[in-house]
Motif scaffolding. Structure first.
Motif, PDB file in Angstrom:
ATOM      1  N   CYS A  84       0.604  -1.366  -0.533  1.00 48.63           N
ATOM      2  CA  CYS A  84      -0.078   0.213   0.161  1.00 48.63           C
ATOM      3  C   CYS A  84       1.059   0.987   0.175  1.00 48.63           C
ATOM      4  N   ASN A  85       0.464   2.436  -0.013  1.00 52.39           N
ATOM      5  CA  ASN A  85       0.612   3.868  -0.098  1.00 52.39           C
ATOM      6  C   ASN A  85       1.790   4.652   1.250  1.00 52.39           C
ATOM      7  N   LYS A  86       1.029   3.410   2.725  1.00 53.65           N
ATOM      8  CA  LYS A  86       1.979   3.794   3.738  1.00 53.65           C
ATOM      9  C   LYS A  86       3.180   2.485   3.284  1.00 53.65           C
ATOM     10  N   ALA A  91       9.241   2.668   3.117  1.00 57.41           N
ATOM     11  CA  ALA A  91      10.437   2.432   2.695  1.00 57.41           C
ATOM     12  C   ALA A  91      11.384   3.679   1.671  1.00 57.41           C
ATOM     13  N   CYS A  92      10.247   4.399   1.614  1.00 56.63           N
ATOM     14  CA  CYS A  92      11.522   5.433   1.224  1.00 56.63           C
ATOM     15  C   CYS A  92      12.089   6.367   2.374  1.00 56.63           C
ATOM     16  N   GLN A  93      11.214   6.782   3.445  1.00 61.12           N
ATOM     17  CA  GLN A  93      11.765   7.134   4.315  1.00 61.12           C
ATOM     18  C   GLN A  93      12.664   6.882   5.788  1.00 61.12           C
ATOM     19  N   ALA A 108      10.220  -5.135   4.592  1.00 64.38           N
ATOM     20  CA  ALA A 108      10.870  -4.411   6.268  1.00 64.38           C
ATOM     21  C   ALA A 108       8.973  -3.332   6.463  1.00 64.38           C
ATOM     22  N   ALA A 109       9.040  -2.814   5.576  1.00 64.11           N
ATOM     23  CA  ALA A 109       8.280  -1.160   5.463  1.00 64.11           C
ATOM     24  C   ALA A 109       7.265  -2.143   6.141  1.00 64.11           C
ATOM     25  N   GLN A 110       6.491  -2.981   5.086  1.00 64.16           N
ATOM     26  CA  GLN A 110       4.738  -4.228   5.067  1.00 64.16           C
ATOM     27  C   GLN A 110       5.189  -3.994   6.703  1.00 64.16           C
ATOM     28  N   VAL A 111       5.929  -5.027   7.044  1.00 58.03           N
ATOM     29  CA  VAL A 111       6.187  -5.842   8.916  1.00 58.03           C
ATOM     30  C   VAL A 111       5.930  -4.574   9.464  1.00 58.03           C
ATOM     31  N   VAL A 112       6.742  -3.746   9.567  1.00 63.31           N
ATOM     32  CA  VAL A 112       6.124  -2.712  10.948  1.00 63.31           C
ATOM     33  C   VAL A 112       4.884  -1.366  10.574  1.00 63.31           C
TER      34      VAL A 112
END
Length: 172
Positions: A84-86, A91-93, A108-112
């Motif tokens: 998703c966008n979040k 992931a980018c930040q 990693a971003a998906q998990v967090v």
């Protein structure tokens, strides 16, 4: 993290069932045995990494592997999910993740972002401080077959294919 949340797995866990390292293989098999009747989640990207590894193998090895993988994906409740966008934004930040590939940043971003339990053999992910609260220990090793009889038979046939750590290079 929410109790009972569906755990996320990555390509290292899925392909770990065929890993040449017996410890990695045992941990992956114990995971799949424990979660066979439950839900797990894989991102489309991680499924694609598994496919990329297999497609680099000979046609013969693909033919002995795919019947197992096909039945496992049919019989087990493996949820497949995009990003998703979040997740993309996180992931980018995350500056601490600058050294990771895009695929690992997204995972990693998906998990967090979704606060999900996470299983991986990937040391670069296991070392991330942001993932530490979500990392799970693999279930104890099993001595019995990991799967129901028909699927276990297909797994035994598929073991002709062996995954090395190098197989993960150039697909991430």
């Amino acid at each position: 993290m929410t109790d009972g949340a569906i755990p996320v797995i990555d390509a290292s866990v899925f392909m770990g069932m065929h890993h040449s390292d017996p410890d990695v293989r045992a941990k992956s098999l114990s995971f799949f045995s424990a979660f066979y009747s439950r839900q797990v989640l894989m991102s489309f990207g991680q499924i694609g990494i598994c496919d990329a590894i297999i497609w680099k193998k000979s046609r013969h090895l693909q033919d002995v592997y795919y019947p197992f993988m096909d039945v496992l994906h049919t019989d087990m409740n493996i949820q497949r999910q995009g990003y998703c966008n979040k997740v993309l934004k996180r992931a980018c930040q995350e500056t601490d993740w600058a050294h990771l590939s895009v695929e690992k940043k997204l995972l990693a971003a998906q998990v967090v972002e979704h606060q999900r339990p996470f299983f991986t053999h990937d040391d670069s992910l296991r070392e991330l401080s942001a993932l530490k609260p979500f990392l799970q220990s693999f279930p104890p090793s099993i001595s019995s077959p990991a799967f129901p009889e028909k699927l276990q038979s297909l797994y035994e046939q598929s073991r002709e294919m062996s995954i090395e750590q190098e197989d993960f290079q150039y697909v991430r």
